[in-house]
Write a protein that holds these residues in place. Structure first.
Motif, PDB file in Angstrom:
ATOM      1  N   ALA A  33      -7.710  18.245  34.183  1.00 46.64           N
ATOM      2  CA  ALA A  33      -7.792  19.662  33.505  1.00 46.64           C
ATOM      3  C   ALA A  33      -7.177  19.595  32.209  1.00 46.64           C
ATOM      4  CB  ALA A  33      -7.060  20.635  34.208  1.00 46.64           C
ATOM      5  N   GLY A  34      -6.333  18.883  31.819  1.00 43.48           N
ATOM      6  CA  GLY A  34      -5.968  18.397  30.533  1.00 43.48           C
ATOM      7  C   GLY A  34      -6.869  17.813  29.650  1.00 43.48           C
ATOM      8  N   GLU A  35      -7.664  17.034  30.281  1.00 42.81           N
ATOM      9  CA  GLU A  35      -8.950  16.361  29.374  1.00 42.81           C
ATOM     10  C   GLU A  35     -10.072  17.156  29.358  1.00 42.81           C
ATOM     11  OE1 GLU A  35     -10.979  11.880  28.542  1.00 42.81           O
ATOM     12  OE2 GLU A  35      -9.258  12.242  29.835  1.00 42.81           O
ATOM     13  N   PHE A  36     -10.592  17.644  30.566  1.00 40.91           N
ATOM     14  CA  PHE A  36     -11.916  18.224  30.649  1.00 40.91           C
ATOM     15  C   PHE A  36     -12.030  19.765  31.073  1.00 40.91           C
ATOM     16  CE2 PHE A  36     -11.941  13.952  32.135  1.00 40.91           C
ATOM     17  CZ  PHE A  36     -12.970  13.415  31.005  1.00 40.91           C
ATOM     18  N   ASP A  37     -10.923  20.610  31.332  1.00 38.98           N
ATOM     19  CA  ASP A  37     -11.055  21.953  31.818  1.00 38.98           C
ATOM     20  C   ASP A  37      -9.756  22.477  31.653  1.00 38.98           C
ATOM     21  OD1 ASP A  37     -11.770  24.450  32.874  1.00 38.98           O
ATOM     22  OD2 ASP A  37     -12.659  23.803  34.813  1.00 38.98           O
ATOM     23  N   ALA A  38      -9.139  22.706  30.485  1.00 44.89           N
ATOM     24  CA  ALA A  38      -7.936  23.098  30.199  1.00 44.89           C
ATOM     25  C   ALA A  38      -7.450  24.724  30.500  1.00 44.89           C
ATOM     26  CB  ALA A  38      -7.481  22.708  28.827  1.00 44.89           C
ATOM     27  N   GLN A  39      -8.053  25.094  31.468  1.00 51.66           N
ATOM     28  CA  GLN A  39      -7.705  26.598  31.983  1.00 51.66           C
ATOM     29  C   GLN A  39      -6.383  26.577  32.800  1.00 51.66           C
ATOM     30  OE1 GLN A  39     -11.062  29.137  33.409  1.00 51.66           O
ATOM     31  NE2 GLN A  39     -11.935  27.013  33.697  1.00 51.66           N
ATOM     32  N   ALA A  40      -5.692  27.578  32.702  1.00 51.55           N
ATOM     33  CA  ALA A  40      -4.402  27.633  33.103  1.00 51.55           C
ATOM     34  C   ALA A  40      -4.068  27.293  34.549  1.00 51.55           C
ATOM     35  CB  ALA A  40      -3.580  28.973  32.806  1.00 51.55           C
ATOM     36  N   MET A  41      -4.893  27.924  35.251  1.00 49.92           N
ATOM     37  CA  MET A  41      -4.867  27.702  36.651  1.00 49.92           C
ATOM     38  C   MET A  41      -4.939  26.259  37.357  1.00 49.92           C
ATOM     39  SD  MET A  41      -7.900  28.781  35.744  1.00 49.92           S
ATOM     40  CE  MET A  41      -9.220  29.739  36.350  1.00 49.92           C
ATOM     41  N   HIS A  42      -5.474  25.279  36.286  1.00 47.54           N
ATOM     42  CA  HIS A  42      -5.600  23.808  36.659  1.00 47.54           C
ATOM     43  C   HIS A  42      -4.573  23.026  35.902  1.00 47.54           C
ATOM     44  CE1 HIS A  42      -9.596  25.262  37.952  1.00 47.54           C
ATOM     45  NE2 HIS A  42     -10.032  25.337  36.555  1.00 47.54           N
ATOM     46  N   LEU A  56      -2.109  25.852  42.249  1.00 49.12           N
ATOM     47  CA  LEU A  56      -2.625  24.751  41.421  1.00 49.12           C
ATOM     48  C   LEU A  56      -3.822  24.284  41.890  1.00 49.12           C
ATOM     49  CD1 LEU A  56      -2.136  23.213  38.626  1.00 49.12           C
ATOM     50  CD2 LEU A  56      -1.082  21.372  40.181  1.00 49.12           C
ATOM     51  N   ALA A  57      -4.843  24.677  41.214  1.00 44.04           N
ATOM     52  CA  ALA A  57      -6.266  24.336  41.853  1.00 44.04           C
ATOM     53  C   ALA A  57      -7.030  23.270  40.898  1.00 44.04           C
ATOM     54  CB  ALA A  57      -7.094  25.530  42.069  1.00 44.04           C
ATOM     55  N   ALA A  58      -7.783  22.442  41.713  1.00 38.57           N
ATOM     56  CA  ALA A  58      -8.631  21.497  40.991  1.00 38.57           C
ATOM     57  C   ALA A  58      -9.675  22.343  40.262  1.00 38.57           C
ATOM     58  CB  ALA A  58      -9.288  20.321  41.820  1.00 38.57           C
ATOM     59  N   SER A  59     -10.185  21.879  39.134  1.00 41.44           N
ATOM     60  CA  SER A  59     -11.501  22.313  38.588  1.00 41.44           C
ATOM     61  C   SER A  59     -12.548  21.937  39.397  1.00 41.44           C
ATOM     62  CB  SER A  59     -11.365  21.649  37.137  1.00 41.44           C
ATOM     63  OG  SER A  59     -13.011  21.838  36.636  1.00 41.44           O
ATOM     64  N   GLY A  60     -13.525  22.771  39.437  1.00 44.57           N
ATOM     65  CA  GLY A  60     -14.754  22.795  40.348  1.00 44.57           C
ATOM     66  C   GLY A  60     -15.331  21.344  39.802  1.00 44.57           C
ATOM     67  N   TRP A  61     -15.429  20.978  38.368  1.00 45.25           N
ATOM     68  CA  TRP A  61     -15.981  19.700  38.023  1.00 45.25           C
ATOM     69  C   TRP A  61     -14.819  18.722  38.584  1.00 45.25           C
ATOM     70  CZ3 TRP A  61     -20.700  20.695  36.943  1.00 45.25           C
ATOM     71  CH2 TRP A  61     -20.791  21.979  36.528  1.00 45.25           C
TER      72      TRP A  61
END
Length: 153
Positions: A33-42, A56-61
């Protein structure tokens, strides 16, 4: 060069291939998430719990990337795969949470030889991932290109 185990001829319509298992860690969720999808829930457990995802959920990507690793380890790296022309559908059916143990399978839906390149076969597959409770979390349908045994010689 060693011949690959999986060529176009080895895929049988209706057959299901096991993808093994993958334990999802909080660390990898946050790193992805920090690198590719930095939304708070990730990125943050509290934000994930406060969201509709419930933790704490994995990004769909990230789920797509984990699926791809499972597919590679299961058979793709030992195949004549030439890639894929695209993905027909991806469904993120449930959140993938830290601590989930993913398992999955790929089912061969259809196959045919290319009209313009007869040494290339097209294999349509539906892949699914499940969590440790047997709940579907991910589904993907696409066509993968594989060389025939003759085409890979």
């Amino acid at each position: 060069m060693t011949a690959k185990t999986w060529a176009y001829e080895d895929f049988v319509e209706g057959a299901s291939l096991d993808l093994g298992t993958k334990l999802v860690s909080a660390v990898e969720i946050i790193e992805f998430a920090g690198e590719f999808d930095a939304q708070a829930m990730h990125l943050d457990e509290a934000a994930g719990k406060a969201s509709i995802l419930g933790g704490l959920a994995a990004s769909g990507w990230h789920t797509c990337a984990m699926f791809m690793r499972m597919l590679c380890d299961a058979f793709l790296l030992d195949s004549t795969s030439q890639g894929a022309p695209g993905v027909d559908q991806v469904k993120w059916k449930r959140p993938v949470l830290a601590g989930d143990l993913l398992s999955g399978s790929t089912t061969v839906l259809a196959k045919r030889l290319s009209r313009s390149k007869p040494r290339l076969g097209l294999v349509t597959m539906r892949s699914e991932l499940f969590n440790q409770r047997g709940e579907g979390v991910f589904e993907l349908e696409n066509t993968v290109m594989f060389l025939t045994r003759e085409g890979s010689a």
